[in-house]
Design a protein around this motif. Sequence first.
Motif, PDB file in Angstrom:
ATOM      1  N   CYS A 216       1.154  -1.484   0.485  1.00 39.61           N
ATOM      2  CA  CYS A 216      -0.246  -0.181  -0.231  1.00 39.61           C
ATOM      3  C   CYS A 216       1.306   1.490   0.548  1.00 39.61           C
ATOM      4  O   CYS A 216       0.066   1.851  -0.703  1.00 39.61           O
ATOM      5  N   ARG A 218       4.245   1.521  -1.119  1.00 34.74           N
ATOM      6  CA  ARG A 218       4.526   1.450  -2.631  1.00 34.74           C
ATOM      7  C   ARG A 218       3.725   2.465  -3.655  1.00 34.74           C
ATOM      8  O   ARG A 218       4.078   2.665  -4.652  1.00 34.74           O
ATOM      9  N   ALA A 219       2.740   1.773  -3.573  1.00 34.54           N
ATOM     10  CA  ALA A 219       1.682   2.357  -4.228  1.00 34.54           C
ATOM     11  C   ALA A 219       1.377   3.903  -4.348  1.00 34.54           C
ATOM     12  O   ALA A 219       0.958   4.478  -5.416  1.00 34.54           O
ATOM     13  N   ALA A 220       0.962   4.282  -2.826  1.00 33.80           N
ATOM     14  CA  ALA A 220       1.057   5.302  -2.516  1.00 33.80           C
ATOM     15  C   ALA A 220       2.335   6.259  -3.759  1.00 33.80           C
ATOM     16  O   ALA A 220       2.358   7.562  -3.963  1.00 33.80           O
ATOM     17  N   ALA A 222       4.193   5.921  -6.014  1.00 35.16           N
ATOM     18  CA  ALA A 222       3.840   5.379  -6.929  1.00 35.16           C
ATOM     19  C   ALA A 222       3.184   6.401  -7.647  1.00 35.16           C
ATOM     20  O   ALA A 222       3.472   6.964  -9.108  1.00 35.16           O
ATOM     21  N   ARG A 223       2.269   6.211  -6.602  1.00 39.99           N
ATOM     22  CA  ARG A 223       1.540   7.365  -7.133  1.00 39.99           C
ATOM     23  C   ARG A 223       1.469   8.935  -7.027  1.00 39.99           C
ATOM     24  O   ARG A 223       0.938   9.974  -7.053  1.00 39.99           O
ATOM     25  N   GLY A 224       2.631   9.631  -6.102  1.00 42.19           N
ATOM     26  CA  GLY A 224       3.047  10.594  -5.540  1.00 42.19           C
ATOM     27  C   GLY A 224       2.424  10.817  -4.634  1.00 42.19           C
ATOM     28  O   GLY A 224       3.241  12.480  -4.346  1.00 42.19           O
ATOM     29  N   GLU A 225       1.873  10.254  -3.947  1.00 33.57           N
ATOM     30  CA  GLU A 225       1.802  10.084  -2.507  1.00 33.57           C
ATOM     31  C   GLU A 225       2.924  10.098  -1.618  1.00 33.57           C
ATOM     32  O   GLU A 225       3.125   9.186  -1.413  1.00 33.57           O
ATOM     33  N   ARG A 226       2.303  10.857  -0.170  1.00 33.31           N
ATOM     34  CA  ARG A 226       3.391  10.620   0.758  1.00 33.31           C
ATOM     35  C   ARG A 226       2.441  10.322   1.929  1.00 33.31           C
ATOM     36  O   ARG A 226       2.847   9.839   3.152  1.00 33.31           O
TER      37      ARG A 226
END
Length: 929
Positions: A216, A218-220, A222-226
């Motif tokens: 979860c 790593r997916a965030a 990857a979307r540019g979210e922290r």
Amino acid sequence: MQDRAEASSTDASADAPLGSEAHLELATRVAQLGIWDWNLRDNSFFYSPRAREICGLPQGDEPLRMEQLQARTHPEDLPRTHAMLLRALDPAIRERLPYEYRVVHEDGQVRWVVAHGEAMFATVDGAERAVRYIGTLQDVTERRRLGEALEASRTRLQLAIDAGRMAVWEADLRNDTLVGSPELNRLLGFPADAQPTREQIRAGNPPGERERVEACARAALARGERFIETEYRYIRPDGEPCWLLLRAELQLEDGEPVRAVGVLMDVTGCRRAEEALRSSEARLKLAQRIGNIGVWEWELPSGDASWSREMYELFGLDPEAGITPEQAWLAQVYPEDRVAVDEAVLRSTQSGQPVDIEFRIRVDGQTRWIRSRGTPATDPDGTRRMIGVNQDVTSTHHQRATLEARNRDLQEAAVRIGRERERVFELSRDLFAVAGFDGYLKTINPAWTCILGYDEANWLTRPLLEFVHPEDRAGARAVLDCLERGDAAPPFECRLRCDHGGWRWIAWTAVAEGESIYVVGRDVTHEKIAAQELEAANRQLRNQIEGRERVEATLRQMQRLEAVGQLTSGVAHDFNNLLTIVLGNLDLIEMAVDDPQVRRRLDLMRKAALRGATLTSQLLAFSRRQRLETKVVDLNGTVQGMSELLKSTMGGSIDVTTRLQPDLWSALVDPTQIELVILNLAINARDAMPVGGGLTIETSNAALADEPRQPGEPVPGDYVAITVIDTGSGMTEEVRAHAFEPFFTTKAVGKGSGLGLAQVLGFAQQSGGGVGIESRSGEGTTIRVYLPRAYSVAVGGISAPETREHVEPLPQRRYALLVDDDNAVRDVTAARLRQLGFEVLEAGSGGAALDLLERTAQVDLLVADFAMPGMNGVEVAQQARTRRPGLPVLFVTGYADQTALAGIGDERVVQKPFRDDELERKVRAVIGR
């Protein structure tokens, strides 16, 4: 400034000018500083314009006074600032620390200032002292307000975290370390003071959960979210599973996460609610977002409110629609519930206690229940506010409503059951009651009156122990004490008095609860009676068994005695025949000899023969084959008549005492034999007291009701008892068990025959009584002889012994037929008959006697031996009387079979050996008849 330049020359540096006023003014204006200078020599104060402005002092160049400065200092800070001033002016301390304090302007405005000062010292009058105190002032009011606002914000944040039971944490991903708030340990199931490692924490992740959370993150990224938010399962160290909500912000360096900060919440309850209500998609979505929790803040008394985004979503509103909390509150909350919530919040803020209330809102045309929990707080500036959280509890409310409906149904059922129990209470035959520890009854059912008879007032106004049987009160009191201590009381039974005076057995069960005792009693009187009857039957059966065992023991003893008796009877019969020959011939010789020396020797021989006759008498008594001449006897007279004989027999070392019962019954007994029994027992007692002692002879009436317990004891009935008590050596249990056995003796060889007590027992049982013995080693012996009671007045004791007289022949010549199988005995008997004047016809058997009777015309007397082979004397007599009715018959015997001689009187029986003139007397008596 000129005044300062003209200061004393004692310290040139202290009096140096401060510099260019323009330059100084520029510096102070840039730094927003005020300058002050205190000349301690003349106690004058110089404050720059900025310093005057900061302290609210009037502008100008005139010196200031200490009173003016103290008046501007806040009263609460004055003691502290004065103390710091003293420390700064002390030559030994010279403190230069900055300090903050409040100044109060003339218009009441309060400002915070920070002062930096340093004292200058000089030698004055030989002592070092402070002469000037110079420093700066800076207004820090705005900085203080910003700090307080920040602290208030932190406080509100902490309150929100506490209200939501959230844990704050921070993880260093490079060093794999984790720190968190105290709530973190609680959520993870560790003790409050524990410091769990990352390995211990990871051990609670079920397989795959950790990998899912990392995916979860790593997916965030990857979307540019922290920012990440997810729920995951966790197993606490005690094995309890839970669901945790993770919210975290990742910090990156070179595109890689190096640090994470976030919060953790226990959403187990929400997850369970989700699983129970999967059909509601809206609630599932709401439960996935922080468990349907929204944070709110309400400031009083202004009424300003602020909501988190979740609060708007909880109310079904778009957080971005620009709707104020007040508008949402008025639009969504039921009007009647708004009033209750407002009043609850107001009471909470006034009392300082948390608020917990539920209210309804309308979302998309549906009514939902919201639970609001808040905590009152007060800001440092005195502003009161309420901070809390709201949660959707619609499902819980519905469940509670369902539960309340079920509770109502259960209450109705309980009422119905209660009524049924009341009916059981009223109609039961068992005793139901509630009692106190003081022993008084509080409530009873009607069975108490029905079974025991007293009315209810009697039971409730008197202590229960008053009705308990005296023998059972101690046990009932012990049960009360046990219950009062809080222990479990065992079932118990006691008797209660009835109003008619009887007693009923009640079996109780009791338990204590609070200050009361609940008891149930069952009437077991009939069971008790049945048990007692059963016990009596068992006791009777045991007695019968014991009696049978005693009878069997007695039978075995009697069989042994019978066997010995048969042997001794035969021996005694033969011995009596021999003694008859000896004594008969001694009588004949004595009549023919006149020499005194010869007569003396003949007398010695007679005494020896008589002692042998006594021994055979004992043998016959033991075998109970002696012929007893029972008479009604006064035993008191018998004992009194023997007193002199007993004293002379006992000797001077033994004290003889008699205790005679005045109203003694008469006994039916052979007078001669009872005298021998008493003498025999006395001699045995004397032998048990070789160094002296005491002998007591008692007479008493004995009415026995119990069956015999030992062989030899009499059966129940009325008896006259003679008791011989000695203080001698006594008997052991083993000796006492064999005391009555023939030939058993503890005396040395030649000191006793062992027939004494056997003779006593045989005589007593032949007379219809028995013997009892009590003895212990070293404590003496008591032997009690029971003789049958005579139901007529005693005619006297033992008759005086008759003296032997000269035998006179009969006045006319008579013929006697003598039959005896022993020739020598027959010869002696014939000689005694011839002295009486008889012509004697002798026969050696019954058949020969009957032949002589047939051939002889005159026979005046038949003298027959009882025991003969073939035909005994009784049979001969019967045959002879069939031939010659009325023929006088006299029987001569060494022993007598009681069955065979049952119908023959004592006057027609002569015992062998013949003593004195017994034969002559009974012959004359028979002929006379």
